[in-house]
Design a protein around this motif. Structure first.
Motif, PDB file in Angstrom:
ATOM      1  N   THR A  33       0.822  -1.208   0.000  1.00 52.87           N
ATOM      2  CA  THR A  33       0.000   0.000   0.000  1.00 52.87           C
ATOM      3  C   THR A  33       0.856   1.258   0.000  1.00 52.87           C
ATOM      4  O   THR A  33       0.583   2.211  -0.720  1.00 52.87           O
ATOM      5  N   ASP A  34       1.913   1.255   0.808  1.00 55.67           N
ATOM      6  CA  ASP A  34       2.730   2.465   0.951  1.00 55.67           C
ATOM      7  C   ASP A  34       4.176   2.270   0.530  1.00 55.67           C
ATOM      8  O   ASP A  34       5.034   3.083   0.839  1.00 55.67           O
ATOM      9  N   ASN A  48       9.738   3.465   0.318  1.00 60.83           N
ATOM     10  CA  ASN A  48       8.503   4.196   0.554  1.00 60.83           C
ATOM     11  C   ASN A  48       8.092   4.877  -0.742  1.00 60.83           C
ATOM     12  O   ASN A  48       8.854   5.678  -1.289  1.00 60.83           O
ATOM     13  N   THR A  49       6.905   4.579  -1.254  1.00 55.43           N
ATOM     14  CA  THR A  49       6.488   5.130  -2.545  1.00 55.43           C
ATOM     15  C   THR A  49       6.166   6.619  -2.477  1.00 55.43           C
ATOM     16  O   THR A  49       6.254   7.313  -3.484  1.00 55.43           O
ATOM     17  N   ALA A  50       5.827   7.131  -1.309  1.00 50.93           N
ATOM     18  CA  ALA A  50       5.509   8.560  -1.190  1.00 50.93           C
ATOM     19  C   ALA A  50       6.766   9.410  -1.100  1.00 50.93           C
ATOM     20  O   ALA A  50       6.862  10.466  -1.721  1.00 50.93           O
TER      21      ALA A  50
END
Length: 196
Positions: A33-34, A48-50
């Motif tokens: 999800t993240d 971390n994709t963000a």
């Protein structure tokens, strides 16, 4: 800000903007999800994709780890497949360099292996290495899932110093850029010394 910091920041920003949908189909990449989970020399990697922040094991990735991981995630060619044939970097298709290039690693590491061959075997096995018939001791190790390399070691004697040669999959440049091969080699050397 140093040039290294600038390079790492540019790679981080590129990753954050990268369309990561194709990563879901890549072997050894788990899209969360993240973040993204994968492995690098058998260490758990979480990106971390963000924010693009990378942890390797329990630590924040250093410069060479981060650039290697970002490059593999963002520059791997679609449908890249390992050849499972191994050669020094100077013999990779399309590479024109003189000498051994990045084949033979620094004497310090080869001497450490010569003094502690059991430690070398232990380190390779901790990285899920598989013994291969090469040199006096050889191992096949995955850099990233589906991207192997081989390590070939010869003990020294009265005439010759010990040598450790890095052999790269012939298709490695389908997975990462040429410069990244040098970063990966540095990461491997650090990891071997740490585990030995």
């Amino acid at each position: 800000m140093s040039n290294y910091d600038r390079m790492q920041e540019a790679a981080r920003q590129r990753f954050v903007c990268y369309d990561r949908n194709d990563l879901a189909s890549r072997a050894g990449v788990q899209v969360l999800t993240d973040g993204i989970r994968t492995s690098f020399f058998a260490q758990d990697v979480l990106v971390n994709t963000a924010t693009g922040q990378i942890t390797v094991g329990a630590e924040q990735a250093n410069f060479t780890q981060a650039l290697s991981i970002y490059d593999w995630l963002c520059d791997c060619q679609p449908n890249a497949v390992a050849a499972n044939e191994f050669c020094p970097v100077g013999s990779l298709p399309g590479v024109f360099v003189g000498g051994s290039g990045l084949g033979i690693v620094p004497a310090k590491l080869a001497q450490a292996i010569h003094r502690n061959p059991d430690g070398f075997c232990h380190a390779c096995e901790k990285m899920h290495g598989i013994p291969v018939t090469m040199g006096d001791m050889g191992y096949r190790i995955d850099i990233f899932p589906g991207l192997p390399m081989c390590l070939k070691f010869y003990f020294g004697d009265e005439e010759f110093s010990p040598t450790l040669t890095l052999l790269w999959d012939r298709n490695i440049l389908h997975f990462v850029r040429y410069e990244t091969v040098y970063y990966i080699a540095g990461c491997l050397q650090e990891r071997l010394l740490q585990l030995m």
